[in-house]
Design an enzyme around this catalytic site. Structure first.
Site, PDB file in Angstrom:
ATOM      1  N   ARG A  46       0.769  -1.179   0.137  1.00 55.38           N
ATOM      2  CA  ARG A  46      -0.003   0.089  -0.404  1.00 55.38           C
ATOM      3  C   ARG A  46       0.708   1.124   0.289  1.00 55.38           C
ATOM      4  O   ARG A  46       0.404   2.656  -0.846  1.00 55.38           O
ATOM      5  CB  ARG A  46      -1.060  -0.436   1.075  1.00 55.38           C
ATOM      6  CG  ARG A  46      -1.911   1.335   1.573  1.00 55.38           C
ATOM      7  CD  ARG A  46      -3.257   0.940   1.957  1.00 55.38           C
ATOM      8  NE  ARG A  46      -2.569   0.244   3.184  1.00 55.38           N
ATOM      9  CZ  ARG A  46      -2.502   0.616   4.154  1.00 55.38           C
ATOM     10  NH1 ARG A  46      -1.727   1.552   5.025  1.00 55.38           N
ATOM     11  NH2 ARG A  46      -2.186  -0.046   5.417  1.00 55.38           N
ATOM     12  N   TYR A  98     -16.519  17.986 -14.320  1.00 57.80           N
ATOM     13  CA  TYR A  98     -16.852  16.480 -14.015  1.00 57.80           C
ATOM     14  C   TYR A  98     -17.788  16.234 -13.144  1.00 57.80           C
ATOM     15  O   TYR A  98     -18.065  16.911 -11.603  1.00 57.80           O
ATOM     16  CB  TYR A  98     -15.786  16.152 -13.809  1.00 57.80           C
ATOM     17  CG  TYR A  98     -16.098  14.636 -13.590  1.00 57.80           C
ATOM     18  CD1 TYR A  98     -16.574  13.654 -15.034  1.00 57.80           C
ATOM     19  CD2 TYR A  98     -15.685  13.708 -12.525  1.00 57.80           C
ATOM     20  CE1 TYR A  98     -16.269  12.266 -14.893  1.00 57.80           C
ATOM     21  CE2 TYR A  98     -15.980  12.398 -12.285  1.00 57.80           C
ATOM     22  CZ  TYR A  98     -16.129  11.475 -13.267  1.00 57.80           C
ATOM     23  OH  TYR A  98     -16.245  10.360 -14.058  1.00 57.80           O
ATOM     24  N   ASP A 170      -7.424  20.158 -12.861  1.00 59.62           N
ATOM     25  CA  ASP A 170      -8.160  18.681 -13.354  1.00 59.62           C
ATOM     26  C   ASP A 170      -7.820  18.611 -15.265  1.00 59.62           C
ATOM     27  O   ASP A 170      -8.227  19.683 -15.975  1.00 59.62           O
ATOM     28  CB  ASP A 170      -9.388  18.295 -12.529  1.00 59.62           C
ATOM     29  CG  ASP A 170      -9.888  17.407 -13.678  1.00 59.62           C
ATOM     30  OD1 ASP A 170      -9.519  16.389 -14.644  1.00 59.62           O
ATOM     31  OD2 ASP A 170     -10.980  16.751 -13.507  1.00 59.62           O
ATOM     32  N   LYS A 195      -8.644   7.609 -18.387  1.00 57.26           N
ATOM     33  CA  LYS A 195      -8.950   8.262 -20.012  1.00 57.26           C
ATOM     34  C   LYS A 195      -7.859   8.882 -20.906  1.00 57.26           C
ATOM     35  O   LYS A 195      -7.600   7.338 -21.462  1.00 57.26           O
ATOM     36  CB  LYS A 195      -9.743  10.011 -19.614  1.00 57.26           C
ATOM     37  CG  LYS A 195     -11.057  10.199 -19.000  1.00 57.26           C
ATOM     38  CD  LYS A 195     -11.313   9.324 -18.436  1.00 57.26           C
ATOM     39  CE  LYS A 195     -12.562   9.177 -17.915  1.00 57.26           C
ATOM     40  NZ  LYS A 195     -13.093  10.345 -16.898  1.00 57.26           N
TER      41      LYS A 195
END
Ligand SMILES: *Cc1c(COP(=O)(O)O)cnc(C)c1O
Length: 381
Positions: A46, A98, A170, A195
């Protein structure tokens, strides 16, 4: 080094044990230590994983930053940025963004006492009237999803810097090939790697890139404490995706321009939203801060009914009807009922996102087939 060479070599060193040219998928949860606390820099997956480390180095390289951090999704990356804040802090965000970011801000973080202002950012000066001593973060998306509005990153960065406020961009729609916000003064770049960067519609992932070491330490602390990390196989796929990002983006831009012009000249189309048109309200800013205009656009038909839009959306053959964007295949989407359904209708309409708007993610298929497909779908309405 030029951008294509950089994308191909970003983050990747031959594997130290075998010389493998591709970074192996280190599918492990833990690492054997020689003696207590004596290890090779890897303790538990992790916190660190070598496949992820290679990818995080690549993220930094392709966004011209010092540090990259990978997350299990774009919203997990966004979530980490907001967790830098405290109850009582205020955020200024765009009013056309978004839907999932809006949902995270308004439905999850507002109840922890963080206040969000959603404002029109097409004129950066507009931000000043919402700034006060509680403002800690400005969040911008440019081009915006789905209306392709443009915000002047450099102008917003100047306002943020003068007040000691963090600026996060973003950059999902542009991709690092078309725009590098850190070069324009932003503090953090966020991507939905799902994306364009991943590019093949096979991975959900997010990232953050920054230059400030202290900021990186804070965000790394959140990454490992909250645990939204991607697995090594997903990191491998994204490392592979980055190698063709520049070539894919060149074709997305070429195809995008042809499709935008085709739609604009079509007698049944009322309006096309694409930031490469010279009469786009912020074309000058887009041209200044972007290297090209990409394959994202939206449009409305002259028959401005939801029925006509829905008929078109259901009759394409090359375009698949699906959420998401930025993959090699063309996708068509109805923001009001799909990607942006989490924004209240009243709010959507106020910001110019009509029920009949259709969004396209133009892929890298042969453009003749893409246009022929739109031609037959539009003819059917
Ligand atoms: C998809 C998307 C996100 C969210 O990313 P996920 O990887 O789906 O969590 C954030 N911003 C923009 C602009 C997006 O398109």
């Amino acid at each position: 080094m030029k951008i294509g060479t950089k994308f191909i070599h970003a983050g990747v060193e031959p594997d130290p044990t075998t010389g493998a040219i591709m970074t192996p998928i280190y599918q492990t949860s833990t690492y054997v230590q020689e003696a207590p606390a004596q290890h090779k820099g890897y303790e538990y997956a992790r916190s660190q994983n070598p496949t992820r480390t290679a990818l995080e180095t690549a993220f930094a390289a392709i966004e011209n930053g010092q540090f990259g951090l990978a997350f299990s999704s774009g919203v997990a990356a966004t979530d980490a940025v907001i967790k830098l804040l405290q109850p009582g802090d205020e955020v200024i965000a765009g009013n056309d963004m978004y839907g999932g970011s809006y949902r995270l801000f308004s439905k999850v973080f507002e109840k922890f006492g963080i206040k969000f202002h959603y404002i029109n950012m097409q004129d950066a000066e507009n931000i000043r009237q919402y700034m006060n001593d509680k403002t800690k973060l400005i969040w911008i998306e440019t081009p915006t999803n789905p209306l392709m509005n443009i915000t002047d990153i450099e102008a917003v960065a100047a306002i943020a810097k003068s007040s000691g406020v963090l600026l996060c961009v973003d950059n999902t729609f542009a991709s690092p090939y078309l725009q590098n916000p850190l070069d324009l003064g932003a503090d953090i770049v966020m991507h939905s790697v799902t994306k364009y960067i991943g590019g093949h519609s096979d991975v959900i992932q997010g990232c953050l890139v920054m230059n400030n070491k202290e900021l990186k330490e804070q965000l790394y602390f959140i990454q490992k404490s909250c645990g939204a990390v991607p697995g090594p196989q997903d990191c491998f796929l994204v490392l592979r995706g980055i190698k063709t990002l520049h070539v894919r983006m060149q074709r997305h831009c070429e195809n995008g321009e042809k499709v935008a012009q085709f739609l604009r000249n079509h007698p049944k189309v009322e309006k096309v939203f694409w930031c490469g048109f010279e009469d786009h309200p912020n074309f000058a800013v887009a041209k200044k801060q972007m290297r090209g205009f990409g394959g994202m656009m939206s449009f409305i038909l002259k028959d401005n009914s939801v029925d006509a839009a829905k008929k078109l959306l259901s009759s394409t053959k090359v375009f698949a009807l699906a959420e998401s964007l930025g993959g090699v295949e063309s996708l068509i989407n109805h923001p009001a009922s799909m990607t942006h359904a989490s924004i209240p209708r009243e709010e959507r309409i106020k910001n110019g996102l009509s029920d009949s708007l259709i969004r396209l993610s133009v892929g890298i298929e042969d453009v003749e087939d893409i246009i022929e497909d739109l031609e037959q779908a539009i003819a059917g309405v």
